[in-house]
Write a protein that holds these residues in place. Structure first.
Motif, PDB file in Angstrom:
ATOM      1  N   ILE A  32      31.724  21.266  96.004  1.00 35.12           N
ATOM      2  CA  ILE A  32      32.718  21.717  95.039  1.00 35.12           C
ATOM      3  C   ILE A  32      33.435  20.457  94.549  1.00 35.12           C
ATOM      4  CG2 ILE A  32      34.833  23.060  94.709  1.00 35.12           C
ATOM      5  CD1 ILE A  32      33.880  24.842  97.051  1.00 35.12           C
ATOM      6  N   TYR A  33      33.437  20.237  93.246  1.00 30.15           N
ATOM      7  CA  TYR A  33      33.959  19.004  92.672  1.00 30.15           C
ATOM      8  C   TYR A  33      35.351  19.273  92.098  1.00 30.15           C
ATOM      9  CZ  TYR A  33      29.058  17.691  93.074  1.00 30.15           C
ATOM     10  OH  TYR A  33      27.796  17.442  93.550  1.00 30.15           O
ATOM     11  N   GLU A  34      36.367  18.645  92.679  1.00 29.49           N
ATOM     12  CA  GLU A  34      37.746  18.970  92.316  1.00 29.49           C
ATOM     13  C   GLU A  34      38.364  17.984  91.319  1.00 29.49           C
ATOM     14  OE1 GLU A  34      38.791  21.270  96.492  1.00 29.49           O
ATOM     15  OE2 GLU A  34      39.535  19.231  96.186  1.00 29.49           O
ATOM     16  N   LYS A  35      38.208  16.702  91.542  1.00 30.88           N
ATOM     17  CA  LYS A  35      38.703  15.719  90.573  1.00 30.88           C
ATOM     18  C   LYS A  35      38.027  14.380  90.844  1.00 30.88           C
ATOM     19  CE  LYS A  35      42.832  13.951  92.991  1.00 30.88           C
ATOM     20  NZ  LYS A  35      42.552  12.503  92.885  1.00 30.88           N
ATOM     21  N   ASP A  36      37.985  13.525  89.823  1.00 28.06           N
ATOM     22  CA  ASP A  36      37.385  12.207  90.020  1.00 28.06           C
ATOM     23  C   ASP A  36      38.068  11.173  89.147  1.00 28.06           C
ATOM     24  OD1 ASP A  36      36.368  12.738  87.479  1.00 28.06           O
ATOM     25  OD2 ASP A  36      34.305  12.234  87.977  1.00 28.06           O
ATOM     26  N   ARG A  37      37.735   9.914  89.386  1.00 26.25           N
ATOM     27  CA  ARG A  37      38.270   8.816  88.595  1.00 26.25           C
ATOM     28  C   ARG A  37      37.262   7.679  88.564  1.00 26.25           C
ATOM     29  NH1 ARG A  37      43.548   6.374  90.801  1.00 26.25           N
ATOM     30  NH2 ARG A  37      42.862   4.587  89.540  1.00 26.25           N
ATOM     31  N   LEU A  38      37.407   6.825  87.559  1.00 22.03           N
ATOM     32  CA  LEU A  38      36.530   5.665  87.381  1.00 22.03           C
ATOM     33  C   LEU A  38      37.403   4.419  87.298  1.00 22.03           C
ATOM     34  CD1 LEU A  38      33.518   5.363  84.991  1.00 22.03           C
ATOM     35  CD2 LEU A  38      35.343   3.676  84.866  1.00 22.03           C
ATOM     36  N   ASP A  39      37.014   3.382  88.050  1.00 21.42           N
ATOM     37  CA  ASP A  39      37.761   2.130  88.058  1.00 21.42           C
ATOM     38  C   ASP A  39      36.799   0.952  87.954  1.00 21.42           C
ATOM     39  OD1 ASP A  39      40.619   3.028  88.806  1.00 21.42           O
ATOM     40  OD2 ASP A  39      39.385   3.986  90.338  1.00 21.42           O
ATOM     41  N   PRO A  40      37.094  -0.021  87.102  1.00 20.59           N
ATOM     42  CA  PRO A  40      36.274  -1.232  87.086  1.00 20.59           C
ATOM     43  C   PRO A  40      36.448  -2.001  88.387  1.00 20.59           C
ATOM     44  CG  PRO A  40      38.204  -1.489  85.682  1.00 20.59           C
ATOM     45  CD  PRO A  40      38.181  -0.057  86.109  1.00 20.59           C
TER      46      PRO A  40
END
Length: 206
Positions: free
Chosen positions: A132-140
């Motif tokens: 179950i995918y709740e939230k994500d983020r991308l960072d360099p």
């Protein structure tokens, strides 16, 4: 010495160990031991792959050999047991590093593993693993860099895993667009299937 652990607690501990073994053996590409966690009819559902446990072992090892690194960390677990069946939910994060529009980035996705389990040959095994995918983020990875994301592609994926899907789609993976999130009909249907699985009334497969 008298065993001070009651049978139900022992079963819960065995399931927890199984779930921890999945993460350790999968991320370390320990193919032989990773095979032990799966039921013979076990299936894996992920953003980038849907298929049998054996197929997942194969594609995971192929990706590992090519340098793909998808790592997992676990949090708390809750387990419901119904005879020789069980459902477990485990807090987790998925992290993956890769090139996004020419910039090396880390994506971290927070969610839960929702597992359908069954006894096979006297031990617990995974019949179906559905994240179950709740939230994500991308960072360099490096400060001072920033990828120029395609807003239309990013918006094409569900909020809970859109950055993870963006990275994986850019790597050439066909990403499933309707995985369960924190809310919505997909996760409600998953919960209903979990209840039915514990009642013995239907198989867990989609």
């Amino acid at each position: 010495m008298e065993n001070l652990i009651d049978p139900e607690t022992a079963e819960r501990l065995a399931i927890r160990e199984l779930l921890e073994n999945w993460v350790l053996w999968r991320d370390a590409a320990d193919r032989d031991r990773f095979r032990e966690v799966w039921h013979p009819e076990g299936r894996m559902m992920a953003t980038w792959f849907q298929g049998t446990g054996d197929e997942f072992i194969h594609v995971s090892r192929e990706g590992f050999d090519r340098g793909v690194r998808i790592l997992h960390f676990l949090g708390g677990t809750t387990v419901e047991i119904g005879g020789s069946r069980a459902v477990a939910q485990t807090k987790m994060t998925i992290s993956q590093r890769g090139q996004v529009e020419g910039v090396e980035c880390d994506v971290v996705c927070t969610g839960r593993f929702y597992d359908f389990l069954a006894k096979h040959d006297g031990r617990w095994t995974i019949v179906l693993r559905q994240p179950i995918y709740e939230k994500d983020r991308l960072d360099p990875v490096s400060m001072g860099t920033s990828p120029d994301l395609d807003p239309d592609l990013l918006a094409a994926f569900p909020e809970g895993y859109r950055h993870l899907a963006y990275l994986q789609s850019r790597m050439g993976y066909p990403v499933k667009p309707d995985m369960p999130g924190l809310t919505g009909p997909e996760v409600k249907a998953l919960y209903a299937r979990g209840t039915a699985w514990l009642d013995g009334s239907e198989p867990p497969l989609p």
